[in-house]
Design a protein around this motif. Structure first.
Motif, PDB file in Angstrom:
ATOM      1  N   LEU A   4       0.980  -1.086  -0.247  1.00 44.01           N
ATOM      2  CA  LEU A   4      -0.029  -0.323   0.156  1.00 44.01           C
ATOM      3  C   LEU A   4       0.628   1.625  -0.136  1.00 44.01           C
ATOM      4  O   LEU A   4       0.294   2.517   0.177  1.00 44.01           O
ATOM      5  CB  LEU A   4      -1.104   0.108   1.099  1.00 44.01           C
ATOM      6  N   ASN A   5       2.220   1.176   0.059  1.00 43.36           N
ATOM      7  CA  ASN A   5       3.484   1.442   0.610  1.00 43.36           C
ATOM      8  C   ASN A   5       3.342   3.210   0.809  1.00 43.36           C
ATOM      9  O   ASN A   5       3.858   3.992   1.195  1.00 43.36           O
ATOM     10  CB  ASN A   5       2.962   3.176  -1.732  1.00 43.36           C
ATOM     11  N   LEU A   6       3.108   2.207   2.163  1.00 41.55           N
ATOM     12  CA  LEU A   6       2.393   3.188   3.765  1.00 41.55           C
ATOM     13  C   LEU A   6       4.247   3.033   4.452  1.00 41.55           C
ATOM     14  O   LEU A   6       4.552   3.811   5.540  1.00 41.55           O
ATOM     15  CB  LEU A   6       1.268   2.597   4.800  1.00 41.55           C
ATOM     16  N   TRP A   7       5.189   2.395   4.174  1.00 37.22           N
ATOM     17  CA  TRP A   7       6.458   2.029   4.120  1.00 37.22           C
ATOM     18  C   TRP A   7       7.120   1.375   3.368  1.00 37.22           C
ATOM     19  O   TRP A   7       6.872   0.953   2.218  1.00 37.22           O
ATOM     20  CB  TRP A   7       6.574   1.676   6.005  1.00 37.22           C
ATOM     21  N   THR A   8       8.033   1.259   3.266  1.00 37.88           N
ATOM     22  CA  THR A   8       9.501   0.767   2.175  1.00 37.88           C
ATOM     23  C   THR A   8       9.695  -0.726   3.342  1.00 37.88           C
ATOM     24  O   THR A   8       9.045  -1.512   4.037  1.00 37.88           O
ATOM     25  CB  THR A   8      11.377   0.818   3.021  1.00 37.88           C
ATOM     26  N   PHE A  40     -13.411  -4.415  -9.688  1.00 33.77           N
ATOM     27  CA  PHE A  40     -15.020  -5.176  -9.778  1.00 33.77           C
ATOM     28  C   PHE A  40     -16.033  -4.330  -9.029  1.00 33.77           C
ATOM     29  O   PHE A  40     -17.289  -4.292  -9.476  1.00 33.77           O
ATOM     30  CB  PHE A  40     -14.447  -6.295  -9.722  1.00 33.77           C
ATOM     31  N   ILE A  41     -15.303  -3.675  -8.111  1.00 34.33           N
ATOM     32  CA  ILE A  41     -16.340  -2.715  -6.844  1.00 34.33           C
ATOM     33  C   ILE A  41     -15.605  -1.410  -6.430  1.00 34.33           C
ATOM     34  O   ILE A  41     -14.792  -1.631  -5.949  1.00 34.33           O
ATOM     35  CB  ILE A  41     -16.542  -3.543  -5.730  1.00 34.33           C
ATOM     36  N   SER A  42     -16.289  -0.349  -6.384  1.00 36.75           N
ATOM     37  CA  SER A  42     -15.820   0.726  -5.607  1.00 36.75           C
ATOM     38  C   SER A  42     -16.104   0.622  -4.070  1.00 36.75           C
ATOM     39  O   SER A  42     -16.673  -0.235  -3.389  1.00 36.75           O
ATOM     40  CB  SER A  42     -16.922   2.271  -6.225  1.00 36.75           C
ATOM     41  N   LEU A  43     -15.580   1.014  -3.385  1.00 38.57           N
ATOM     42  CA  LEU A  43     -15.303   1.397  -2.130  1.00 38.57           C
ATOM     43  C   LEU A  43     -17.328   2.238  -1.027  1.00 38.57           C
ATOM     44  O   LEU A  43     -17.576   1.440  -0.186  1.00 38.57           O
ATOM     45  CB  LEU A  43     -14.318   1.982  -1.648  1.00 38.57           C
ATOM     46  N   THR A  44     -17.359   2.605  -2.108  1.00 38.94           N
ATOM     47  CA  THR A  44     -19.224   3.126  -2.242  1.00 38.94           C
ATOM     48  C   THR A  44     -19.400   2.394  -1.784  1.00 38.94           C
ATOM     49  O   THR A  44     -20.772   2.087  -1.305  1.00 38.94           O
ATOM     50  CB  THR A  44     -18.758   4.434  -3.190  1.00 38.94           C
ATOM     51  N   HIS A  45     -20.026   1.460  -3.427  1.00 39.09           N
ATOM     52  CA  HIS A  45     -21.062   0.409  -3.427  1.00 39.09           C
ATOM     53  C   HIS A  45     -20.621  -0.694  -2.288  1.00 39.09           C
ATOM     54  O   HIS A  45     -21.827  -1.181  -1.659  1.00 39.09           O
ATOM     55  CB  HIS A  45     -20.515   0.152  -4.862  1.00 39.09           C
ATOM     56  N   ALA A  46     -19.896  -0.419  -1.654  1.00 36.88           N
ATOM     57  CA  ALA A  46     -19.344  -2.017  -0.995  1.00 36.88           C
ATOM     58  C   ALA A  46     -19.927  -1.467   0.013  1.00 36.88           C
ATOM     59  O   ALA A  46     -20.715  -2.207   1.513  1.00 36.88           O
ATOM     60  CB  ALA A  46     -17.518  -2.311  -1.092  1.00 36.88           C
ATOM     61  N   SER A  47     -19.318   0.116   0.832  1.00 40.57           N
ATOM     62  CA  SER A  47     -20.078   0.582   1.927  1.00 40.57           C
ATOM     63  C   SER A  47     -21.390   0.568   2.314  1.00 40.57           C
ATOM     64  O   SER A  47     -22.464  -0.158   2.818  1.00 40.57           O
ATOM     65  CB  SER A  47     -19.770   1.647   1.940  1.00 40.57           C
ATOM     66  N   ILE A  48     -22.046   0.926   1.155  1.00 38.00           N
ATOM     67  CA  ILE A  48     -23.853   0.401   0.779  1.00 38.00           C
ATOM     68  C   ILE A  48     -24.228  -0.465   0.790  1.00 38.00           C
ATOM     69  O   ILE A  48     -25.191  -0.575   1.473  1.00 38.00           O
ATOM     70  CB  ILE A  48     -24.015   1.202  -0.854  1.00 38.00           C
ATOM     71  N   ILE A  49     -23.609  -1.726   0.720  1.00 29.76           N
ATOM     72  CA  ILE A  49     -23.925  -2.661  -0.056  1.00 29.76           C
ATOM     73  C   ILE A  49     -23.987  -3.432   1.838  1.00 29.76           C
ATOM     74  O   ILE A  49     -25.043  -4.138   2.144  1.00 29.76           O
ATOM     75  CB  ILE A  49     -23.646  -3.674  -0.806  1.00 29.76           C
ATOM     76  N   TYR A  89      -6.837   2.448   0.394  1.00 27.66           N
ATOM     77  CA  TYR A  89      -5.740   1.743  -0.336  1.00 27.66           C
ATOM     78  C   TYR A  89      -6.016   0.613  -1.551  1.00 27.66           C
ATOM     79  O   TYR A  89      -5.882   0.753  -2.257  1.00 27.66           O
ATOM     80  CB  TYR A  89      -4.897   2.195   0.497  1.00 27.66           C
ATOM     81  N   ILE A  90      -7.016  -0.567  -0.430  1.00 26.63           N
ATOM     82  CA  ILE A  90      -7.189  -1.733  -0.756  1.00 26.63           C
ATOM     83  C   ILE A  90      -8.366  -2.016  -1.781  1.00 26.63           C
ATOM     84  O   ILE A  90      -7.680  -2.332  -3.425  1.00 26.63           O
ATOM     85  CB  ILE A  90      -7.951  -2.140  -0.630  1.00 26.63           C
ATOM     86  N   PHE A  91      -9.081  -0.713  -1.940  1.00 28.49           N
ATOM     87  CA  PHE A  91     -10.247  -0.738  -2.654  1.00 28.49           C
ATOM     88  C   PHE A  91      -9.926   0.653  -3.507  1.00 28.49           C
ATOM     89  O   PHE A  91     -10.212   0.325  -5.074  1.00 28.49           O
ATOM     90  CB  PHE A  91     -11.980  -0.241  -1.928  1.00 28.49           C
ATOM     91  N   ARG A  92      -8.670   1.188  -3.696  1.00 29.26           N
ATOM     92  CA  ARG A  92      -8.167   0.856  -5.575  1.00 29.26           C
ATOM     93  C   ARG A  92      -7.393   0.640  -6.116  1.00 29.26           C
ATOM     94  O   ARG A  92      -7.564   1.293  -7.556  1.00 29.26           O
ATOM     95  CB  ARG A  92      -7.366   2.981  -4.380  1.00 29.26           C
ATOM     96  N   ARG A  93      -6.619  -0.214  -5.710  1.00 28.87           N
ATOM     97  CA  ARG A  93      -6.718  -1.816  -6.236  1.00 28.87           C
ATOM     98  C   ARG A  93      -7.422  -2.321  -6.874  1.00 28.87           C
ATOM     99  O   ARG A  93      -7.261  -3.030  -7.253  1.00 28.87           O
ATOM    100  CB  ARG A  93      -5.293  -2.575  -5.327  1.00 28.87           C
ATOM    101  N   ILE A  94      -8.747  -2.879  -6.217  1.00 29.80           N
ATOM    102  CA  ILE A  94      -9.897  -3.168  -7.310  1.00 29.80           C
ATOM    103  C   ILE A  94     -11.154  -2.861  -7.681  1.00 29.80           C
ATOM    104  O   ILE A  94     -10.896  -1.796  -7.851  1.00 29.80           O
ATOM    105  CB  ILE A  94     -10.852  -3.573  -5.509  1.00 29.80           C
TER     106      ILE A  94
END
Length: 344
Positions: A81-85, A200-209, A193-198
């Protein structure tokens, strides 16, 4: 006795790796390997009874192994996730192996007690960012921060919090683990960060579901005054933290250096194009061969300037070392330790 043996090694190990990270911006693999070999040796002697420790039960070594495996997976995830090396990820795994599980007396997290190391590392780091933020913001007054107050993003975050809070509670309750506030915070920062790489579904749609499912299956809890008070407070805290993280993006993160001063491991803040290759930023930094190629491009007048933009990276090893020392000092989680002090 065994705790003193590990602590003595940690003092030496932490001092060396912190110095190298500050001085050279890297952590050499030989030190990481030495930490794992030392851990394996001492624990083997303990298991064989050569070194006695009466505080350990039969399940200690399995719990330690599970902890190190999870720590390695978490470290790898934060790296992807590029949060550290990669060096920071390996260093965290080494500390997870070195710190005895008996050290985590305050706020013990089942299966992954080394989460305390993350907590005790990021809390001081977070306050350091807060302290330096006003000075950095004064140099970046021309930058707009209106996106931090976007009502649409605010609503999306509330829906995200509502749905995923229930999802995390259900998962970790099933695993028999209790989530701390910092664990919630880390999850809520990592998931986007994970959902930016996915794809087939967006974070907003997953949150609504998840939110709809919660309204259906958890209605007895949701439609209560107690839950409403708790959720409003949680949203308030979450928004403050997200706001502060958003402001931290205004910290100066790049600097221009002369091509002659480039060193392996430095991270480029710009893309450099050659005829058949693009040299871009990676968590591992540029290599000696790439530096040679950049010098060649400059000698051939294919670069506009002799200055290259480099990312200013914060040495993370000293903060991990500080997190380990705080873990020993507090006998576990710093936040839980402070809570117990105020209650007593």
């Amino acid at each position: 006795m065994t705790s003193l043996i590990f602590f003595s090694f940690i003092l030496l190990f932490g001092t060396i790796t912190s110095y190298e990270d500050i001085r050279w911006g890297r952590i050499r693999n030989k030190y990481i390997l030495s930490a794992f070999l030392f851990t394996a040796l001492i624990n083997s002697l303990m298991f064989l009874g050569v070194i006695e420790d009466h505080n350990l039960d039969e399940g200690y070594y399995l719990a330690l192994l599970i902890n190190v495996i999870i720590a390695s997976l978490v470290g790898f995830a934060l790296w992807t996730l590029n949060l550290w090396t990669p060096g920071d990820a390996k260093l965290f795994s080494a500390y997870a192996a070195l710190v005895p599980l008996t050290t985590y007396r305050q706020g013990y997290t089942q299966y992954f007690p080394s989460f305390t190391l993350l907590s005790n590392t990021f809390v001081p780091l977070f306050f350091l960012i807060l302290l330096t933020l006003p000075f950095s913001m004064s140099k970046n007054k021309d930058r707009k921060i209106k996106n931090l107050f976007d009502p649409r993003r605010l609503i999306e975050r509330i829906i995200f919090l509502f749905g995923f809070l229930w999802f995390f509670n259900a998962i970790f309750s099933f695993l028999g683990m209790q989530l701390t506030f910092l664990m919630y915070l880390l999850l809520f920062i990592t998931i986007p960060y994970i959902f930016r790489r996915i794809k087939f579904i967006s974070l907003t749609h997953a949150s609504i579901i998840l939110s709809i499912l919660r309204l259906i299956f958890d209605s007895d809890t949701v439609f209560t005054v107690e839950f409403l008070k708790f959720f409003i407070f949680l949203v308030f805290i979450f928004i403050i933290v997200m706001f502060l993280i958003g402001l931290s993006n205004f910290l100066p993160t790049t600097t221009a250096i002369n091509i002659e001063d480039l060193k392996p491991g430095m991270i480029l803040a710009e893309k450099i194009k050659s005829d058949d290759k693009i040299i871009s930023s990676t968590t591992g930094g540029i290599t000696a061969d790439e530096i040679g190629l950049i010098n060649k491009l400059y000698a051939e007048n294919k670069l506009k300037s002799n200055l290259i933009q480099i990312q200013q990276t914060l040495p993370f090893a000293p903060f991990l070392f500080l997190g380990v020392l705080l873990t020993y000092l507090c006998q576990g989680d710093l936040v839980v330790f402070l809570e117990s002090l105020f209650k007593s």
